[in-house]
Scaffold this motif. Structure first.
Motif, PDB file in Angstrom:
ATOM      1  N   VAL B   4       0.843  -1.205   0.000  1.00  0.00           N
ATOM      2  CA  VAL B   4       0.000   0.000   0.000  1.00  0.00           C
ATOM      3  C   VAL B   4       0.874   1.249   0.000  1.00  0.00           C
ATOM      4  O   VAL B   4       0.586   2.236  -0.684  1.00  0.00           O
ATOM      5  CB  VAL B   4      -0.947  -0.013   1.230  1.00  0.00           C
ATOM      6  N   ALA B  29      -1.024  -4.150   2.857  1.00  0.00           N
ATOM      7  CA  ALA B  29      -2.449  -3.958   3.144  1.00  0.00           C
ATOM      8  C   ALA B  29      -2.812  -4.634   4.465  1.00  0.00           C
ATOM      9  O   ALA B  29      -2.371  -5.752   4.746  1.00  0.00           O
ATOM     10  CB  ALA B  29      -3.279  -4.544   2.013  1.00  0.00           C
ATOM     11  N   LEU B  64      -1.096   3.304  -2.511  1.00  0.00           N
ATOM     12  CA  LEU B  64      -2.325   2.727  -3.073  1.00  0.00           C
ATOM     13  C   LEU B  64      -2.221   2.629  -4.608  1.00  0.00           C
ATOM     14  O   LEU B  64      -3.184   2.879  -5.332  1.00  0.00           O
ATOM     15  CB  LEU B  64      -3.545   3.555  -2.671  1.00  0.00           C
ATOM     16  N   ARG B  78      -8.538   8.883  -1.253  1.00  0.00           N
ATOM     17  CA  ARG B  78      -8.555   7.501  -0.771  1.00  0.00           C
ATOM     18  C   ARG B  78      -7.871   7.340   0.579  1.00  0.00           C
ATOM     19  O   ARG B  78      -7.877   6.253   1.148  1.00  0.00           O
ATOM     20  CB  ARG B  78      -7.881   6.607  -1.813  1.00  0.00           C
ATOM     21  N   ARG B 150     -14.290   6.656   5.115  1.00  0.00           N
ATOM     22  CA  ARG B 150     -13.970   5.247   4.835  1.00  0.00           C
ATOM     23  C   ARG B 150     -12.675   5.130   4.027  1.00  0.00           C
ATOM     24  O   ARG B 150     -12.643   4.552   2.915  1.00  0.00           O
ATOM     25  CB  ARG B 150     -15.100   4.567   4.068  1.00  0.00           C
ATOM     26  N   GLU B 152      -8.958   4.057   2.642  1.00  0.00           N
ATOM     27  CA  GLU B 152      -8.236   2.787   2.494  1.00  0.00           C
ATOM     28  C   GLU B 152      -6.936   2.809   3.294  1.00  0.00           C
ATOM     29  O   GLU B 152      -6.430   1.775   3.697  1.00  0.00           O
ATOM     30  CB  GLU B 152      -7.912   2.545   1.022  1.00  0.00           C
ATOM     31  N   LEU B 153      -6.378   4.009   3.454  1.00  0.00           N
ATOM     32  CA  LEU B 153      -5.139   4.164   4.226  1.00  0.00           C
ATOM     33  C   LEU B 153      -5.361   5.226   5.299  1.00  0.00           C
ATOM     34  O   LEU B 153      -5.713   6.358   4.978  1.00  0.00           O
ATOM     35  CB  LEU B 153      -3.989   4.586   3.302  1.00  0.00           C
ATOM     36  N   ALA B 183      -8.235  -2.202   5.913  1.00  0.00           N
ATOM     37  CA  ALA B 183      -7.564  -0.898   5.750  1.00  0.00           C
ATOM     38  C   ALA B 183      -6.149  -0.988   6.314  1.00  0.00           C
ATOM     39  O   ALA B 183      -5.838  -1.886   7.100  1.00  0.00           O
ATOM     40  CB  ALA B 183      -8.350   0.192   6.458  1.00  0.00           C
ATOM     41  N   THR B 184      -5.323  -0.054   5.902  1.00  0.00           N
ATOM     42  CA  THR B 184      -3.933  -0.011   6.357  1.00  0.00           C
ATOM     43  C   THR B 184      -3.771   1.228   7.239  1.00  0.00           C
ATOM     44  O   THR B 184      -4.367   2.272   6.948  1.00  0.00           O
ATOM     45  CB  THR B 184      -2.997   0.086   5.140  1.00  0.00           C
TER      46      THR B 184
END
Lengths: 222, 217
Positions: B4, B29, B64, B78, B150, B152-153, B183-184
């Motif tokens: 990621v 990830a 990402l 993101r 929400r 991702e990272l 998620a990371t």
């Protein structure tokens, strides 16, 4: 982009409504300046009448500087500019949203100022359509240029004091055209007034186009 | 699978000073990675680079799957960043702030309300202007605004700062849930006991470079 611009404009107007800075500080400042000119020039009503159009737009420009400063100061507080960039909203949407909110605030200010000059300067607005057309076009130009330079000044040290120095010379064509257009609208000058409104419209379109296209670098760290 | 976060010899400048001076870092990830180091080590700069807010002057940087050297603005929507600043409008109410920030990223305003509940922000505070809140309450609202995206990272700069014990437990729980959901999380903290208990791995930075990496507790 339209959704983003509407979101920004709605947020800016809500912020203004909550903070009341425009109503409690900028508006009284503008009316006070109109009143001070009335005191200063009252012994010679002829001068006051002849200068009404110019005084009106000078007061609008000074008040616009304060409004633009405020509009971008809230984005510089507490990391908000970073948060805005993280939303992924397009810079053009942010710019047009800021412009829309500035236009609404300035139109309200100008309506109050028109009332003030009617009362204090005995001004009669004869050519309403022209006066309204000039006002809309000039306001769009002021807001379009103001948003570009407001964003630039907000990124600079001493930006608040620098903003009038950057913005006012640039808005000199607006001041001249709007003043001449009002002169015709007030019936103090013969000749066609709509070319002045058209000139103001061209200025507004140029600045809105440039601003929307070039706003990205003003939001970025380099 | 591509990490990621993938940084190789990444350099970032602050006022021409190399705040990151050749960082190598990979984060997979679902990992929770603690970034530790003294003040001025480059922790905040590292997080801001990963968020796409600061340009990468040289080296390789992908987050990402986005090349930060060329297209850093593409990654912003993101990621979620919790910084030292609140990222909130002081004159707007808590609810108005959440509505604006969630709508700005295309999320539902219900997500914002749900995040406020998750962060245990009392409903009586929702209509108060942010300037009327305590520092800890603002921190919770900030965190709620980030969670509602929400991301991702998750990029968290001192996530426990200014919070009471309950608030810290809530944050730790959210970090664990985020990682479990895929998620990371990359976070900087000086509260090492608590942070190491949450993290899968620890990275130590100093002078703008990674000095050491190791498994956490």
């Amino acid at each position: 982009m339209i959704r983003g611009a509407a979101l920004m404009a709605g947020k800016d107007l809500r912020l203004e409504w909550r903070s009341k800075v425009g109503i409690s500080q900028v508006l009284p400042f503008a009316v006070l300046v109109v009143l001070l000119f009335a005191f200063a020039l009252d012994p010679d009503r002829g001068v006051l009448e002849r200068a009404t159009s110019g005084l009106f737009w000078v007061v609008v420009l000074f008040s616009a500087v304060l409004t633009v400063q405020r509009s971008f100061a809230v984005e510089a507080e507490d990391g908000v500019l970073d948060a805005l960039r993280l939303t992924g909203l397009s810079p053009a949407a942010v710019y047009l949203g800021k412009v829309a909110a500035l236009v609404v605030q300035l139109l309200v200010l100008e309506a109050v100022l028109a009332l003030a000059v009617a009362v204090f300067y005995d001004t009669t607005f004869r050519g309403w359509p022209l006066v309204v057309g000039v006002t809309f076009a000039a306001t769009l130009g002021i807001a379009g240029a103001g948003a570009v330079y407001g964003a630039l000044a907000a990124r600079l040290r001493s930006g608040n004091t620098l903003l009038p120095l950057l913005l006012l010379p640039l808005l000199a064509p607006v001041l001249i055209s709007a003043t001449r257009g009002f002169e015709v609208g007030f019936g103090r000058e013969a000749g066609p007034g709509w070319p002045w409104a058209a000139l103001l419209g061209i200025f507004a379109v140029v600045y809105l186009t440039l601003g929307a296209a070039l706003f990205r670098p003003l939001l970025e760290d380099t | 699978m591509e990490p990621v976060v993938h940084l190789r010899a990444a350099v970032a400048l602050l006022d021409r000073f190399p705040a990151l001076a050749g960082v190598d870092l990979d984060v997979d990830a679902g990992e929770v990675v603690l970034v530790r180091g003294p003040n001025g080590a480059g922790k905040t700069t590292l997080l801001r680079v990963c968020a796409g807010l600061l340009p990468v002057a040289s080296g390789e940087a992908r987050v990402l799957g986005v090349d930060l050297v060329r297209h850093r603005s593409d990654v912003r929507r993101r990621v979620g960043l919790l910084g030292h600043a609140t990222f909130l409008y002081e004159d707007l109410s808590v609810a108005e702030n959440l509505d604006f920030w969630t709508r700005a990223v295309g999320a539902s305003t219900d997500d914002g309300r749900a995040a406020l509940d998750r962060l245990a922000v009392a409903p009586r505070l929702h209509d108060l202007p942010v300037r009327a809140l305590s520092a800890g309450q603002r921190r919770r609202v900030s965190f709620a605004a980030m969670v509602a995206r929400r991301p991702e990272l998750w990029l968290l700069d001192e996530p426990h700062a200014g919070l009471d014990a309950t608030g810290r437990d809530v944050i730790d729980g959210l970090i664990g849930e985020a990682a479990a959901a895929g998620a990371t999380v990359l976070f900087a903290s000086h509260e090492l006991d608590r942070a190491e208990a949450v993290a899968h791995r620890t990275v130590t930075v100093s002078g703008g470079a990674v000095l050491a990496e190791g498994a956490s507790r």
